[in-house]
Design a protein around this motif. Structure first.
Motif, PDB file in Angstrom:
ATOM      1  N   ASN A 113       0.722  -1.308  -0.080  1.00 45.78           N
ATOM      2  CA  ASN A 113       0.156   0.051   0.111  1.00 45.78           C
ATOM      3  C   ASN A 113       0.893   1.398  -0.042  1.00 45.78           C
ATOM      4  O   ASN A 113       0.414   2.249  -0.316  1.00 45.78           O
ATOM      5  CB  ASN A 113      -1.026  -0.036   1.281  1.00 45.78           C
ATOM      6  CG  ASN A 113      -0.278  -0.015   2.496  1.00 45.78           C
ATOM      7  OD1 ASN A 113       0.966  -0.069   2.656  1.00 45.78           O
ATOM      8  ND2 ASN A 113      -1.181   0.043   3.780  1.00 45.78           N
ATOM      9  N   ASP A 115      -7.883   1.121   7.403  1.00 46.26           N
ATOM     10  CA  ASP A 115      -8.288   2.083   6.244  1.00 46.26           C
ATOM     11  C   ASP A 115      -9.023   3.288   6.823  1.00 46.26           C
ATOM     12  O   ASP A 115      -9.114   4.279   6.276  1.00 46.26           O
ATOM     13  CB  ASP A 115      -9.444   1.226   5.612  1.00 46.26           C
ATOM     14  CG  ASP A 115      -8.694   0.195   4.532  1.00 46.26           C
ATOM     15  OD1 ASP A 115      -7.343   0.595   4.302  1.00 46.26           O
ATOM     16  OD2 ASP A 115      -9.126  -0.725   4.034  1.00 46.26           O
ATOM     17  N   ALA A 116      -9.629   3.095   7.793  1.00 42.62           N
ATOM     18  CA  ALA A 116     -10.594   4.243   8.303  1.00 42.62           C
ATOM     19  C   ALA A 116      -9.662   5.549   8.438  1.00 42.62           C
ATOM     20  O   ALA A 116      -9.960   6.787   8.220  1.00 42.62           O
ATOM     21  CB  ALA A 116     -11.316   3.926   9.425  1.00 42.62           C
ATOM     22  N   GLN A 125      -8.316   6.973   5.187  1.00 42.48           N
ATOM     23  CA  GLN A 125      -9.111   7.733   4.495  1.00 42.48           C
ATOM     24  C   GLN A 125      -9.425   9.100   5.323  1.00 42.48           C
ATOM     25  O   GLN A 125      -9.463  10.324   4.541  1.00 42.48           O
ATOM     26  CB  GLN A 125     -10.687   7.051   4.611  1.00 42.48           C
ATOM     27  CG  GLN A 125     -10.921   5.916   3.563  1.00 42.48           C
ATOM     28  CD  GLN A 125     -10.120   5.955   2.362  1.00 42.48           C
ATOM     29  OE1 GLN A 125     -10.354   7.100   1.554  1.00 42.48           O
ATOM     30  NE2 GLN A 125      -9.429   5.074   1.786  1.00 42.48           N
ATOM     31  N   LYS A 126      -9.412   9.043   6.811  1.00 45.39           N
ATOM     32  CA  LYS A 126      -9.258  10.491   7.385  1.00 45.39           C
ATOM     33  C   LYS A 126      -8.348  11.301   6.931  1.00 45.39           C
ATOM     34  O   LYS A 126      -8.319  12.301   6.617  1.00 45.39           O
ATOM     35  CB  LYS A 126      -9.402  10.210   8.949  1.00 45.39           C
ATOM     36  CG  LYS A 126      -9.971  11.229   9.605  1.00 45.39           C
ATOM     37  CD  LYS A 126      -9.908  10.802  11.174  1.00 45.39           C
ATOM     38  CE  LYS A 126      -9.034  11.261  11.912  1.00 45.39           C
ATOM     39  NZ  LYS A 126      -8.792  10.711  13.292  1.00 45.39           N
ATOM     40  N   LYS A 144      -6.531  10.998   4.264  1.00 44.79           N
ATOM     41  CA  LYS A 144      -6.361  11.299   2.911  1.00 44.79           C
ATOM     42  C   LYS A 144      -7.302  12.769   2.795  1.00 44.79           C
ATOM     43  O   LYS A 144      -7.071  13.601   1.800  1.00 44.79           O
ATOM     44  CB  LYS A 144      -7.147  10.236   2.205  1.00 44.79           C
ATOM     45  CG  LYS A 144      -6.182   9.390   1.160  1.00 44.79           C
ATOM     46  CD  LYS A 144      -6.940   8.430   0.241  1.00 44.79           C
ATOM     47  CE  LYS A 144      -6.009   7.542  -0.361  1.00 44.79           C
ATOM     48  NZ  LYS A 144      -6.359   6.450  -0.753  1.00 44.79           N
ATOM     49  N   ALA A 145      -8.483  12.737   3.403  1.00 44.21           N
ATOM     50  CA  ALA A 145      -9.406  13.808   3.190  1.00 44.21           C
ATOM     51  C   ALA A 145      -8.856  15.076   3.716  1.00 44.21           C
ATOM     52  O   ALA A 145      -9.365  16.340   3.346  1.00 44.21           O
ATOM     53  CB  ALA A 145     -10.688  13.676   4.002  1.00 44.21           C
TER      54      ALA A 145
END
Ligand code: FES
Length: 576
Positions: free
Chosen positions: A385, A522-523, A526-527, A529-530
C-alpha cells in the motif's frame, strides 16, 4: 528508384546540389572552417556529441577525446563535426542533476535531427550524461556509438583504496567517531580524485558505462578502461572509425536496442552490482526506442542473478581493479548461460562472440559464475500500500538482518526538516525505527534527488549503528549503500500513501516477499486522505514548470510524457 533513395546519405539532403541555393548556403558557411569540397560529396557526416564541461568535472577530459574520435572518422572516410550539448555534473548542479536529464536529452535529440548528420558518437561520463544523450539519440534513431569517458584511477588514501562517492558516505562517521580532522579531510579530497574521469566505484557513472556496453552500444571492453589510460584514446579513435562503417551498414540504434539487449543489460547490471539508478534510466531509454519494459522485469530477470564483481559500494575494489581483472567482457563471458548471446552490437558482431575469449586475471575482483560473491544480487522491486506502483531496493548494498523488518516511522516531511532535526539529541529515534523522507520524488523535489540514503542520526552513529531501514520517493547515489527503499511510486507530493505516513506508524519491510506496507487501518487512512493538501511547488517557472507538469513517475522512468517515443530523423522543411 526506391533502393537508390535508401542508399542516399541523410546529409546529402543538405549538400547535394539539387537545389543550388540551399546547397550553396549549407556548404558555404561550413567552409569557414576550411572544409574541402570532398566533405560534401557523399562522405558520411558524423556528429560528435560532446558533454564536455569544466563544470562537469567527470567529463572535463572529453575535449581531448573528441580529437581522437575525429581522427578515426577521417581515417575511415567520414567527416566529423563536434557539437556541444547540455552537460550535467552530479556534484555542482542544484537542486539535482536529474532535473536536467530530460532537458539534455531534448537538446541532444533536436541537435542531431536538425543537422546534416548520418551517424553520431556520444561522448559521455558523469551519471546523467550517458542516459540523457542515449535517450535523445534513440528518439532520432540514427547509427550511434557511445564512447564512455572512463573512471578516475583508484583513489588511494594512506595506503588504502578510497572510493569516490562511497567515502563521502563514511565521512560523518569518521569525523564523529574516528577523530578525522579537517587536515585529513583536505588530504582525502585530492586522494579520491587523483586523475581525470568519473567516480571509480560501481556508482551510477560506472553502471551507465557498463549499461551501454551491455546493450551493445560501445565497442567491446569500453566501460572499464580508465579515463587516463592510453587505451581509452585508442577506443575513441576506433569508435570514430567504426561509426562510419555503421552508417554504411545502416546499423541504427533500433537494430541494436532490442528487447533481448535490454534483458542482457538487466542481467549484467545485477552481475556487476550496478546502481539503483540503472532502473530509471534504462526504462527511460526503452520508452524512447519503443521496447516494452516494466519495473517488474528488473526483479524477474535480475534478482536471481549472482553478484560477480567485488566493487564498492557493494564490495571492496574499484574500477581500475575491474579493468585490470579483465573488465566487463569477463562478466559477459561468465554470464553467457543467462544472456542472449546473439544480440548484435555496435561492431556488427553478436555480444557472445565479442566476449568469448575474455579471461579473468583476478578472481578476487571478478568471480566465476560457479563461485559468486553473492548468490542472488540485482534489484528487488517492492509493492504494497505504500508503493502501489512499485519501489526498489538493492539487496547487495543492504544489511541482510534488516531485509525483514517492522519498525515505527520517524517522518521527515521535507529534506530541510531532515537536515535540521536528524542530529537533534532529542529526536525520538532508535535503530529499529524506519526513517521516512517525503517530498523528494520527481515532482516534489523537483527532480528526484539522491537523498534517499539519509544519514544515520549522530546519536545512533555514536552507539555504533551503521544501518537502518530508510524509505523515500527519492533516489540514492550509486556510490551509496544501506537498507534503503527508493523510487516509491506514486510519490508523496501527488497524493501517494507515503505522503500520509505519520511518526509512530508501523511500517513493514519484507524484501523476501517483495512487500512494503503501512500498518494503519483503512478508516484512519481515509481520514488522513481527506485532510491532505498537496505541497506548494518549489519552482514553477521556465523549464521547472514544464518538468513538474509533464514528468512521469519513477516506475515509468521519470521521462517527460511528451518525450516518450521517437520522431525519427526526417525534417521536411528547411530554413531557406
Ligand atoms: Fe560524476 Fe560521480 S560525480 S560520476
Amino acid at each position: 528508384m526506391e533502393k537508390e533513395h535508401k542508399k542516399k546519405l541523410r546529409s546529402q539532403d543538405w549538400f547535394d546540389p539539387k537545389d543550388e541555393k540551399s546547397a550553396f548556403i549549407h556548404r558555404s558557411w561550413l567552409r569557414n572552417q576550411g572544409t574541402p569540397n570532398d566533405y560534401f560529396e557523399g562522405r558520411p557526416v558524423i556528429g560528435i556529441c560532446n558533454t564536455w564541461s569544466e563544470l562537469t568535472p567527470c567529463n572535463a577530459h572529453l575535449r581531448d577525446f573528441a580529437e581522437f574520435v575525429k581522427k578515426g572518422v577521417l581515417e575511415a572516410g567520414g567527416v566529423p563535426f563536434e557539437f556541444p550539448v547540455t552537460s550535467m555534473g552530479e556534484i555542482l548542479m542544484r537542486p539535482t542533476a536529474m532535473l536536467f536529464r530530460n532537458l539534455a536529452s531534448m537538446d541532444t535529440e533536436e541537435c542531431i535531427r536538425a543537422n546534416p548528420l548520418d551517424g553520431v558518437v556520444l561522448l559521455t561520463g558523469c551519471d546523467k550524461t550517458t542516459p540523457a544523450t542515449v535517450m535523445g539519440a534513440c528518439s532520432v534513431d540514427l547509427p550511434t556509438i557511445v564512447v564512455p569517458g572512463g573512471p578516475m584511477l583508484n583513489g588511494k588514501y594512506k595506503g588504502e583504496r578510497i572510493g569516490s562517492g562511497t567515502f563521502v558516505w563514511q565521512l560523518k562517521d569518521k569525523i564523529k567517531n574516528e577523530g578525522f580532522t579537517h587536515e585529513d579531510q583536505i588530504e582525502a579530497e585530492i586522494c579520491s580524485a587523483r586523475s581525470a574521469g568519473h567516480c571509480m566505484t560501481m556508482g551510477t557513472a560506472s553502471t551507465m558505462a557498463c549499461m551501454v556496453e551491455s546493450l551493445g552500444l560501445t565497442l567491446p571492453g569500453a566501460a572499464a578502461i580508465p579515463a587516463v589510460d592510453s587505451r581509452k584514446k585508442v577506443l575513441a579513435q576506433l569508435s570514430g572509425r567504426r561509426i562510419v562503417e555503421m552508417v554504411k551498414e545502416d546499423l541504427k540504434l533500433s537494430k541494436i536496442l532490442t528487447r533481448e539487449a535490454f534483458e542482457n543489460a538487466i542481467k549484467l547490471n545485477a552481475a556487476v552490482g550496478g546502481s539503483t539508478n540503472f532502473v530509471i534510466h534504462l526504462q527511460a531509454i526503452a520508452g524512447r526506442i519503443g521496447v516494452d519494459l516494466n519495473l517488474k522485469d528488473f526483479d524477474t530477470l535480475g534478482s536471481k542473478i549472482p553478484l560477480l564483481v567485488n566493487l564498492m559500494p557493494s564490495g571492496k575494489f574499484l574500477m581500475e581493479d575491474f579493468f585490470d581483472a579483465g573488465g566487463l567482457p569477463v562478466v559477459i563471458n561468465e554470464m553467457k548461460e543467462h544472456l542472449y548471446n546473439e544480440a548484435i552490437t555496435a561492431n556488427g558482431k553478436p555480444i557472445g562472440e565479442n566476449n568469448k575469449k575474455a579471461e579473468c586475471y583476478n578472481y578476487e575482483v571478478i568471480a566465476s559464475i560457479d563461485k559468486p560473491f553473492i548468490e542472488e544480487a540485482g534489484i528487488a522491486v517492492l509493492y504494497g500500500n505504500l508503493c502501489e506502483n512499485g519501489a526498489v531496493i538493492k539487496p547487495s548494498a543492504a544489511t541482510p538482518e534488516l531485509m525483514s523488518h517492522r519498525g515505527k516511522a520517524v517522518v521527515f516531511e521535507t529534506i530541510e526538516e531532515f537536515l535540521e532535526t536528524v542530529d537533534n539529541p532529542d529526536l525520538e529515534i532508535d535503530e529499529n525505527s524506519v526513517m521516512v523522507l517525503k517530498g523528494v520524488g520527481p515532482i516534489g523535489y523537483p527532480g528526484m534527488a539522491e537523498v534517499g540514503n539519509m544519514e544515520i542520526p549522530e546519536k545512533l552513529l555514536k552507539r555504533g549503528i551503521k544501518d537502518m531501514v530508510r524509505i523515500s520517493d527519492g533516489r540514492m547515489s550509486g556510490t551509496a549503500y544501506g537498507t534503503v527503499v527508493l523510487h516509491i511510486s506514486p510519490e508523496s507530493s501527488i497524493g501517494g500513501l507515503l505522503g500520509l505516513v505519520q511518526s509512530g506508524d508501523d511500517i513493514i519491510l519484507d524484501v523476501p516477499n517483495r512487500k512494503l506496507h503501512l500498518e494503519v487501518d483503512d478508516a484512519e487512512i481515509q481520514k488522513r486522505k481527506a485532510a491532505w493538501q498537496p505541497p506548494k511547488p518549489h519552482m514553477d517557472r521556465g523549464y521547472n514548470s514544464l518538468y513538474t507538469k509533464t514528468v512521469q513517475q519513477a516506475h515509468l522512468g521519470a521521462d517527460l510524457d511528451f518525450l516518450v517515443g521517437k520522431s525519427g530523423d526526417k525534417v521536411t522543411r528547411d530554413a531557406h
